[in-house]
Write a protein that holds these residues in place. Structure first.
Motif, PDB file in Angstrom:
ATOM      1  N   TYR A   1       0.847  -1.128  -0.001  1.00 32.70           N
ATOM      2  CA  TYR A   1      -0.060  -0.158  -0.016  1.00 32.70           C
ATOM      3  C   TYR A   1       0.732   1.243  -0.095  1.00 32.70           C
ATOM      4  CZ  TYR A   1      -3.363   3.576   1.524  1.00 32.70           C
ATOM      5  OH  TYR A   1      -4.380   4.426   1.685  1.00 32.70           O
ATOM      6  N   VAL A   2       0.417   2.242  -0.875  1.00 34.09           N
ATOM      7  CA  VAL A   2       1.193   3.516  -0.850  1.00 34.09           C
ATOM      8  C   VAL A   2       0.040   4.611  -0.806  1.00 34.09           C
ATOM      9  CG1 VAL A   2       2.272   5.284  -2.186  1.00 34.09           C
ATOM     10  CG2 VAL A   2       2.936   2.862  -2.254  1.00 34.09           C
ATOM     11  N   SER A   3       0.406   5.488   0.321  1.00 30.86           N
ATOM     12  CA  SER A   3      -0.403   6.847   0.389  1.00 30.86           C
ATOM     13  C   SER A   3       0.602   7.944   0.212  1.00 30.86           C
ATOM     14  CB  SER A   3      -0.980   6.883   1.942  1.00 30.86           C
ATOM     15  OG  SER A   3      -1.478   7.988   2.124  1.00 30.86           O
ATOM     16  N   ILE A   4      -0.020   8.992  -0.694  1.00 32.08           N
ATOM     17  CA  ILE A   4       0.712  10.247  -0.691  1.00 32.08           C
ATOM     18  C   ILE A   4      -0.279  11.671  -0.464  1.00 32.08           C
ATOM     19  CG2 ILE A   4       1.924  11.688  -2.684  1.00 32.08           C
ATOM     20  CD1 ILE A   4       2.203   9.194  -4.243  1.00 32.08           C
ATOM     21  N   GLN A   5       0.233  11.976   0.670  1.00 31.48           N
ATOM     22  CA  GLN A   5      -0.509  13.096   1.288  1.00 31.48           C
ATOM     23  C   GLN A   5       0.207  14.406   0.732  1.00 31.48           C
ATOM     24  OE1 GLN A   5      -2.713  15.619   2.137  1.00 31.48           O
ATOM     25  NE2 GLN A   5      -3.325  13.924   3.617  1.00 31.48           N
ATOM     26  N   THR A   6      -0.476  15.008  -0.269  1.00 31.29           N
ATOM     27  CA  THR A   6       0.014  16.167  -1.064  1.00 31.29           C
ATOM     28  C   THR A   6       0.289  17.371  -0.179  1.00 31.29           C
ATOM     29  OG1 THR A   6      -1.833  16.788  -2.074  1.00 31.29           O
ATOM     30  CG2 THR A   6      -0.426  14.904  -3.388  1.00 31.29           C
ATOM     31  N   VAL A   7      -0.493  17.645   0.946  1.00 28.53           N
ATOM     32  CA  VAL A   7      -0.401  18.869   1.519  1.00 28.53           C
ATOM     33  C   VAL A   7       0.860  18.620   2.450  1.00 28.53           C
ATOM     34  CG1 VAL A   7      -1.229  20.145   3.591  1.00 28.53           C
ATOM     35  CG2 VAL A   7      -2.746  19.566   1.946  1.00 28.53           C
TER      36      VAL A   7
END
Length: 492
Positions: free
Chosen positions: A446-452
């Motif tokens: 799993y990959v999560s990218i929080q752009t803030v």
């Protein structure tokens, strides 16, 4: 009233100021002579211009300066190789009829200047390689990348910086995202070798909306890819799709998403992929083979995810967005890691009869608008709703009306984030086809990218565990289907 910006006017869970407090930016995009002669630079320019043209309410006006260069393969769908580059970038963006845009030889006063290559006075620069892309405050050497993933990732992050700045998040944090290793970096990563080739046979992309169209474009632009990709979506294009679906413009409204997207990418790709569209549910694709080798899930409803997981694909990747976060997952191993359904509670179901009743109870203006979106007359749609006859219109009208009359508020969704998720999904499919060590795996799935917050410790690859009471793979689920999944998974 529907408008292009409807889906990105919210606050994304409080992360942004309200849209009525936004401060739209005048944006100027410029590409250097040397960068405009590279396929990577051209792809970055095309994607960035396309995304900014869709950012109504965030971008007040858009100007683009570009030297006289010729279009390279796999850059602008529908335009022949060797065409003048600037029209092949501007005309698709103009067809969106979103942000006003025009060519310019230099940046208008008080513009926010974005540079691709060595551009004087740029406030933000795009940097990219084959698998990585990002934004910096200093110029870097032109890229010799041949894959589209890095340029598209960089364009998405640059568009995201503009969007967030217009909505109160003016801080600028330079960073690079490497889609090969799924890490955020301050340094230029090792440019991992390109690994395109034949996509796995028996591949199905479910969902041809914001994430799905970005996935298709990235695959179309990947050199060397061959094979057939089956695509499916039961929905038609509406005006609110235009803020984030990179293959659709105003001429697409009312038409079936799968067919329109496939037609857009019929010619001119960097490989020899062909598209097999179905304007209906993915599980009903008439040429779908079983067992299914590879499923790419780009759907946005949890009931759709359940239906897809019940196809029991051998390998499954799913991509989605939520507020200002993009995520990518690999399903399984069964019993240890999550499936598509885990942690995704099903939405309340609305019966077909109830949808027809809600439509007939709507006022005349609403019914006329819905009929126009479906490219039929109000009289035809009224007759269909009253008679309840089954037919081809069911596949088009029922999913559309379900979204229209769903009591749940429409989820915040913005173009740059959808592109980011879709490009990562395409990159993972390519890595999987090449048996790459860079792929998500049975452990880190799993990959999560929080752009803030690109440097958030939550960004990057991690374990996405099974939900114990999942409807599909939990302890109380069907042992037959779970055993079938385990068997297919073991035969990868």
């Amino acid at each position: 009233m529907e408008s292009i910006e409807n889906r990105h006017t919210g606050t994304a869970g409080g992360a942004l100021v309200a849209s009525d407090q936004s401060k739209p930016l005048k944006v100027h995009v410029a590409i250097s002579l040397s960068a405009s002669g590279t396929v990577a630079g051209q792809r970055a320019l095309w994607m960035l211009t396309n995304l900014l043209a869709r950012a109504v309410g965030a971008v007040a006006s858009l100007t683009v300066s570009c030297p006289e260069s010729r279009l390279l393969p796999g850059v602008s769908p529908g335009y022949a190789d060797g065409s003048p580059l600037l029209p092949a970038v501007l005309k698709p963006a103009e067809a969106i009829k979103g942000v006003p845009l025009a060519p310019a030889t230099q940046a208008p006063e008080r513009s926010f200047v974005i540079g691709i290559g060595d551009i004087e006075d740029a406030q933000l620069f795009l940097v990219f390689g084959d698998w990585w892309g990002g934004i910096t405050s200093t110029v870097h050497e032109d890229s010799a990348a041949i894959l589209p993933f890095g340029p598209y990732i960089a364009a998405a992050h640059a568009a995201g910086q503009v969007f967030r700045a217009s909505r109160g998040r003016t801080e600028f944090v330079p960073f690079i995202y490497d889609s090969w290793q799924h890490i955020t970096s301050a340094e230029i990563p090792i440019n991992h070798p390109p690994v395109p080739g034949k996509l796995t046979s028996n591949l199905l992309l479910a969902g041809v909306g914001a994430v799905g169209t970005a996935t298709m474009l990235a695959l179309w632009a990947t050199p060397g890819l061959e094979g057939t990709v089956q695509i499916a979506d039961a929905d038609t294009v509406d005006l609110t799709n235009l803020n984030r679906c990179v293959l659709f413009d105003t001429s697409s409204i009312g038409l079936p998403k799968a067919t329109i997207a496939a037609n857009a990418l019929k010619f001119g790709g960097a490989g020899t992929l062909t598209w097999d569209p179905h304007n209906g549910l993915a599980q009903e694709h008439p040429r779908r083979q079983q067992p299914l080798n590879l499923l790419l899930s780009a759907v946005d409803k949890n009931r759709s995810r359940l239906a897809l997981q019940r196809l029991i694909p051998t390998t499954t990747f799913g991509a989605s967005t939520y507020n200002l976060r993009a995520s990518l997952m690999r399903a399984g191993p069964p019993g240890a890691r999550a499936c598509l359904v885990c942690h995704n509670p099903l939405e309340p179901e609305i019966s077909d009869h109830e949808l027809r009743e809600r439509y007939l109870a709507a006022d005349t203006v609403t019914r006329a608008r819905l009929a126009e979106s479906l490219a039929i007359s109000r009289v035809e749609l009224d007759a269909w709703a009253r008679t309840a006859r089954c037919g081809e219109l069911d596949n088009r009208a029922l999913p559309f009306l379900e979204e229209e009359f769903d009591a749940q508020p429409r989820q915040f969704s913005v173009g740059y984030l959808s592109v980011l998720a879709g490009v990562l999904l395409a990159a993972e499919a390519v890595k999987e086809g090449a048996a790459s060590q860079g792929s998500l795996n049975d452990d880190l799935n799993y990959v999560s990218i929080q752009t803030v917050g690109p440097w958030s410790p939550r960004n990057g690859a991690t374990r996405y565990l099974r939900q114990d009471d999942c409807l599909f793979c939990g302890t109380g689920s069907s042992t037959t289907m779970l055993q079938m999944w385990k068997t297919r998974f073991s035969h990868r």
